[in-house]
Design a protein around this motif. Structure first.
Motif, PDB file in Angstrom:
ATOM      1  N   LYS A 176       0.831  -1.203   0.000  1.00 45.74           N
ATOM      2  CA  LYS A 176       0.000   0.000   0.000  1.00 45.74           C
ATOM      3  C   LYS A 176       0.867   1.255   0.000  1.00 45.74           C
ATOM      4  CE  LYS A 176      -3.929   2.113   2.410  1.00 45.74           C
ATOM      5  NZ  LYS A 176      -4.900   1.984   3.544  1.00 45.74           N
ATOM      6  N   LEU A 177       1.964   1.221   0.750  1.00 50.86           N
ATOM      7  CA  LEU A 177       2.900   2.346   0.775  1.00 50.86           C
ATOM      8  C   LEU A 177       3.537   2.548  -0.596  1.00 50.86           C
ATOM      9  CD1 LEU A 177       4.496   4.528   2.270  1.00 50.86           C
ATOM     10  CD2 LEU A 177       6.119   2.752   2.982  1.00 50.86           C
ATOM     11  N   ILE A 178       3.912   1.455  -1.252  1.00 49.23           N
ATOM     12  CA  ILE A 178       4.467   1.545  -2.610  1.00 49.23           C
ATOM     13  C   ILE A 178       3.451   2.192  -3.547  1.00 49.23           C
ATOM     14  CG2 ILE A 178       5.173   0.186  -4.624  1.00 49.23           C
ATOM     15  CD1 ILE A 178       6.369  -1.850  -2.657  1.00 49.23           C
ATOM     16  N   GLY A 179       2.192   1.770  -3.417  1.00 43.04           N
ATOM     17  CA  GLY A 179       1.138   2.342  -4.241  1.00 43.04           C
ATOM     18  C   GLY A 179       0.932   3.820  -3.984  1.00 43.04           C
ATOM     19  N   GLU A 180       1.001   4.224  -2.730  1.00 44.38           N
ATOM     20  CA  GLU A 180       0.840   5.641  -2.387  1.00 44.38           C
ATOM     21  C   GLU A 180       1.982   6.474  -2.973  1.00 44.38           C
ATOM     22  OE1 GLU A 180      -0.791   9.117  -0.788  1.00 44.38           O
ATOM     23  OE2 GLU A 180      -1.685   7.116  -1.032  1.00 44.38           O
ATOM     24  N   LEU A 181       3.185   5.937  -2.899  1.00 45.10           N
ATOM     25  CA  LEU A 181       4.328   6.643  -3.482  1.00 45.10           C
ATOM     26  C   LEU A 181       4.177   6.768  -4.996  1.00 45.10           C
ATOM     27  CD1 LEU A 181       7.285   5.091  -1.446  1.00 45.10           C
ATOM     28  CD2 LEU A 181       6.410   7.424  -1.285  1.00 45.10           C
ATOM     29  N   ALA A 182       3.715   5.686  -5.635  1.00 46.37           N
ATOM     30  CA  ALA A 182       3.510   5.738  -7.084  1.00 46.37           C
ATOM     31  C   ALA A 182       2.429   6.750  -7.444  1.00 46.37           C
ATOM     32  CB  ALA A 182       3.126   4.348  -7.594  1.00 46.37           C
ATOM     33  N   TYR A 183       1.376   6.797  -6.641  1.00 45.73           N
ATOM     34  CA  TYR A 183       0.288   7.754  -6.859  1.00 45.73           C
ATOM     35  C   TYR A 183       0.812   9.186  -6.824  1.00 45.73           C
ATOM     36  CZ  TYR A 183      -3.945  10.458  -5.766  1.00 45.73           C
ATOM     37  OH  TYR A 183      -4.955  11.387  -5.760  1.00 45.73           O
ATOM     38  N   ARG A 184       1.738   9.446  -5.914  1.00 47.38           N
ATOM     39  CA  ARG A 184       2.253  10.804  -5.745  1.00 47.38           C
ATOM     40  C   ARG A 184       3.375  11.136  -6.730  1.00 47.38           C
ATOM     41  NH1 ARG A 184       1.164  13.144  -0.557  1.00 47.38           N
ATOM     42  NH2 ARG A 184      -0.130  11.803   0.745  1.00 47.38           N
ATOM     43  N   LEU A 185       4.164  10.126  -7.125  1.00 48.21           N
ATOM     44  CA  LEU A 185       5.407  10.401  -7.839  1.00 48.21           C
ATOM     45  C   LEU A 185       5.384  10.038  -9.321  1.00 48.21           C
ATOM     46  CD1 LEU A 185       7.949   9.127  -5.136  1.00 48.21           C
ATOM     47  CD2 LEU A 185       7.144  11.474  -5.526  1.00 48.21           C
ATOM     48  N   ILE A 186       4.317   9.373  -9.778  1.00 50.52           N
ATOM     49  CA  ILE A 186       4.254   9.012 -11.197  1.00 50.52           C
ATOM     50  C   ILE A 186       3.000   9.640 -11.796  1.00 50.52           C
ATOM     51  CG2 ILE A 186       4.418   7.119 -12.864  1.00 50.52           C
ATOM     52  CD1 ILE A 186       5.427   5.320 -10.688  1.00 50.52           C
ATOM     53  N   PRO A 187       3.049  10.937 -12.096  1.00 51.70           N
ATOM     54  CA  PRO A 187       1.849  11.657 -12.545  1.00 51.70           C
ATOM     55  C   PRO A 187       1.280  11.126 -13.862  1.00 51.70           C
ATOM     56  CG  PRO A 187       3.813  13.018 -12.797  1.00 51.70           C
ATOM     57  CD  PRO A 187       4.217  11.840 -11.981  1.00 51.70           C
ATOM     58  N   ARG A 188       2.136  10.608 -14.749  1.00 51.97           N
ATOM     59  CA  ARG A 188       1.632  10.113 -16.032  1.00 51.97           C
ATOM     60  C   ARG A 188       0.690   8.927 -15.815  1.00 51.97           C
ATOM     61  NH1 ARG A 188       3.386   6.181 -19.772  1.00 51.97           N
ATOM     62  NH2 ARG A 188       2.645   6.585 -21.897  1.00 51.97           N
ATOM     63  N   ARG A 189       1.092   7.987 -14.976  1.00 52.74           N
ATOM     64  CA  ARG A 189       0.235   6.828 -14.712  1.00 52.74           C
ATOM     65  C   ARG A 189      -1.003   7.232 -13.919  1.00 52.74           C
ATOM     66  NH1 ARG A 189       0.879   3.029 -18.418  1.00 52.74           N
ATOM     67  NH2 ARG A 189       3.086   2.937 -18.956  1.00 52.74           N
TER      68      ARG A 189
END
Length: 286
Positions: A17-30
């Motif tokens: 879930k933490l990995i997902g939250e980081l991706a949500y914040r740091l990968i704007p294209r996705r």
């Protein structure tokens, strides 16, 4: 991934879930792709509800990354006590027909682990698209060949038909955008989506049963559910649009049970009915 796969399942879900939250914040294209897909597919939700679903989808797919490690580096028997299979009788009945089974799957966030777990209940082969990274591809293929009978290249239709002729079960997914070749534009969540017609051709040539199949993690406690459904009726029908619509609807119905556990980061509507249609994923410069 090998080390993380040794953690307790509940802790892995927290890390995922933490990995997902980081991706949500740091990968704007996705994040943008996911926002577009959710907006198109769930217009009945408010803007706030759509955004919550986007974020939850990132969390679920983050957990899915952790589960890849489980699928590749752990024995799935470890998780059988928290796994329930539903509808196995549909597989048994379809095998009695003697023409093999095409397991109609989807790109759920439990993709690799769900497939690994299912091989504890049935003997199956898998079709896969090779990973671009040679090392990742070698590890992925090795892991899948340990679980499945054969890992077939996604373009190896001859090999697929050979397995079906031997009354084998083959995992097969059709729910991504593969370009303009061999497609019709069938509705997916009410949106015209490039949908391959190969499923109809395979079923027509082999006489196989097409059995819908899905797998999800439970919401409130560590564990997994695997679902097999009755084979598609009147399939193939001789009408590519009708067949593709049925396939899309079947996958859509499964997604609606756990909408956050689907791979919404993929540009499912990239190919448009007309080359002049606007790109749905292009950001408005204004």
């Amino acid at each position: 991934m090998w080390l993380m796969s040794r953690l307790p399942l509940t802790l892995q879900w927290r890390v995922g879930k933490l990995i997902g939250e980081l991706a949500y914040r740091l990968i704007p294209r996705r994040r943008h792709i996911t926002e577009v897909n959710i907006r198109l597919c769930f217009p009945e939700l408010s803007a706030e509800e759509q955004q919550k679903l986007v974020r939850k989808a990132f969390h679920s797919n983050g957990i899915g990354i952790m589960e890849i490690g489980l699928a590749w580096f752990r024995d799935p028997k470890v998780y059988l006590p928290v796994t329930t299979v539903h509808g196995l009788e549909h597989v048994d009945a379809a095998l009695e027909r003697g023409n093999g089974i095409l397991l109609l799957g989807g790109h759920y966030s439990t993709l690799d682990l769900g497939g690994s777990l299912v091989t504890e209940f049935i003997k199956a082969d898998v079709m896969q698209r090779d990973h671009n990274n040679p090392l990742m591809n070698a590890i992925m293929t090795r892991a899948r060949e340990r679980r499945y009978g054969v890992a077939l290249d996604s373009k190896n239709l001859r090999g697929l038909l050979k397995q079906l002729k031997q009354n084998r079960i083959v995992w097969y997914a059709t729910d991504q955008d593969y370009g303009r070749k061999g497609i019709v534009f069938a509705p997916f969540f009410g949106v015209p989506a490039g949908s391959i017609t190969a499923t109809s051709r395979i079923a027509e040539r082999s006489g196989c049963a097409v059995v819908p199949f899905s797998h999800f993690r439970r919401e409130n406690q560590p564990g997994y559910d695997i679902y097999f459904h009755p084979p598609l009726e009147n399939f193939p029908s001789g009408n590519d649009m009708a067949d593709a619509t049925l396939v899309n609807h079947t996958i859509e119905q499964e997604i609606r049970h756990h909408p956050d556990q689907y791979l919404w980061m993929h540009r499912r509507f990239k190919t448009r009915p007309s080359k002049d249609d606007p790109d749905l994923y292009r950001k408005d410069p204004h």
